[in-house]
Design a protein around this motif. Structure first.
Motif, short mmCIF file in Angstrom:
data_model
loop_
_atom_site.label_atom_id
_atom_site.label_comp_id
_atom_site.label_asym_id
_atom_site.label_seq_id
_atom_site.Cartn_x
_atom_site.Cartn_y
_atom_site.Cartn_z
N ASN A 1 0.64 -1.15 -0.06
CA ASN A 1 0.01 0.14 0.02
C ASN A 1 0.81 1.23 -0.15
OD1 ASN A 1 -2.36 -1.55 0.35
ND2 ASN A 1 -2.02 -1.76 2.44
N ASP A 2 0.45 2.40 -0.35
CA ASP A 2 0.64 3.70 -0.33
C ASP A 2 0.76 4.29 1.00
OD1 ASP A 2 1.04 3.44 -2.99
OD2 ASP A 2 -0.27 4.77 -3.62
N ILE A 3 1.76 4.81 1.74
CA ILE A 3 1.83 5.02 3.06
C ILE A 3 2.36 6.59 3.00
CG2 ILE A 3 3.09 4.76 5.37
CD1 ILE A 3 3.21 1.92 4.70
N PRO A 4 1.62 7.22 3.85
CA PRO A 4 2.31 8.66 4.24
C PRO A 4 3.05 8.67 5.49
CG PRO A 4 -0.15 8.41 4.98
CD PRO A 4 -0.03 7.16 4.33
N ALA A 5 4.32 9.04 5.35
CA ALA A 5 5.12 9.05 6.17
C ALA A 5 6.26 10.26 6.12
CB ALA A 5 6.31 7.87 5.81
N VAL B 1 5.15 13.11 3.36
CA VAL B 1 5.01 12.82 1.81
C VAL B 1 4.22 11.52 1.92
CG1 VAL B 1 6.48 14.18 0.85
CG2 VAL B 1 7.02 11.81 1.41
N VAL B 2 3.77 11.13 0.70
CA VAL B 2 2.95 9.76 0.37
C VAL B 2 3.96 8.94 -0.36
CG1 VAL B 2 1.45 8.36 -0.64
CG2 VAL B 2 0.78 10.53 0.29
N TYR B 3 4.38 7.72 0.43
CA TYR B 3 5.53 7.06 -0.19
C TYR B 3 4.71 5.80 -0.91
CZ TYR B 3 9.66 8.82 2.12
OH TYR B 3 10.58 9.36 2.49
N ILE B 4 5.15 5.62 -2.24
CA ILE B 4 4.31 4.74 -3.06
C ILE B 4 4.79 3.48 -2.91
CG2 ILE B 4 3.94 4.20 -5.55
CD1 ILE B 4 4.82 7.12 -6.26
N GLY B 5 3.69 2.55 -2.74
CA GLY B 5 4.07 1.06 -2.50
C GLY B 5 4.65 0.22 -3.57
#
Length: 199
Positions: free
Chosen positions: A37-41, A51-55
């Motif tokens: 999944n994409d995760i905001p981190a 930012v949102v890290y792309i899975g």
């Protein structure tokens, strides 16, 4: 308190899921999380606002973290495989120049909802060298796929060609005229197994 907050250390002592994060300082920056999944981190001291890290899928092509952190790897290849040829072409056409960009690897434990328990802690930093692609042979009804790789060096010097891998007898004689250690090296490069002396 060391690199990780006390709450994270306590979670790691029980059971934990570890999130590995990759940030490439291109323009715009690329943020990848090795998971589904994409995760905001938030990358500590790098992306303070988050930012949102792309899975990027299951972690396969990132070398062992111990080799990176311990300094035993002077360069690494970070790979994404199983990409269909059309998507790979689009990716290669759209990525910004990577040569010389800072590459940072960080990690943080994830909670029960697969969210980071704190800011991402940077554990390794390198410099992007070049992107390469490879295509495996396809047999039967298998679908063709492409593997994209980003070469990253541990220092600041990048190279697009491999370092010299053959040390010749002439090079060794220039340093030590009586040393016959590399005398059979040329034969090895041709695939001939020389007879070595038995002492």
């Amino acid at each position: 308190m060391g690199w990780f907050p006390d709450t994270v250390i306590a979670a790691m002592r029980k059971s934990h899921m570890l999130g590995i994060f990759l940030r490439i300082d291109t323009d715009p920056a690329l943020h990848i999380y090795f998971g589904v999944n994409d995760i905001p981190a938030r990358f500590e001291s790098v992306d303070p606002d988050g930012v949102v890290y792309i899975g990027g899928g299951r972690l396969v092509g990132l070398p062992v973290l111990q080799n990176l952190i311990g300094g035993t790897a002077d360069s690494v290849d970070i790979t994404l495989s199983g990409i269909d040829p059309a998507t790979a072409s689009d990716v290669l056409a759209s990525i910004p120049p990577v040569r010389g960009a800072t590459v940072q690897v960080g990690m943080m434990t994830l909670d029960d909802y697969y969210q980071p328990m704190g800011p991402i802690v940077p554990v390794w930093r390198g410099t992007a060298s070049h992107v390469s692609k490879a295509r495996q042979a396809v047999f039967g009804v298998s679908q063709p796929s492409i593997t994209l790789a980003l070469s990253v060096v541990a220092g600041t010097l990048t190279r697009s060609r491999a370092t010299r891998t053959l040390w010749s007898d002439a090079q060794q004689k220039a340093i030590s005229p009586t040393d016959d250690f590399c005398k059979q090296v040329q034969r090895l490069s041709y695939g001939i197994a020389p007879v070595w002396p038995n002492y």
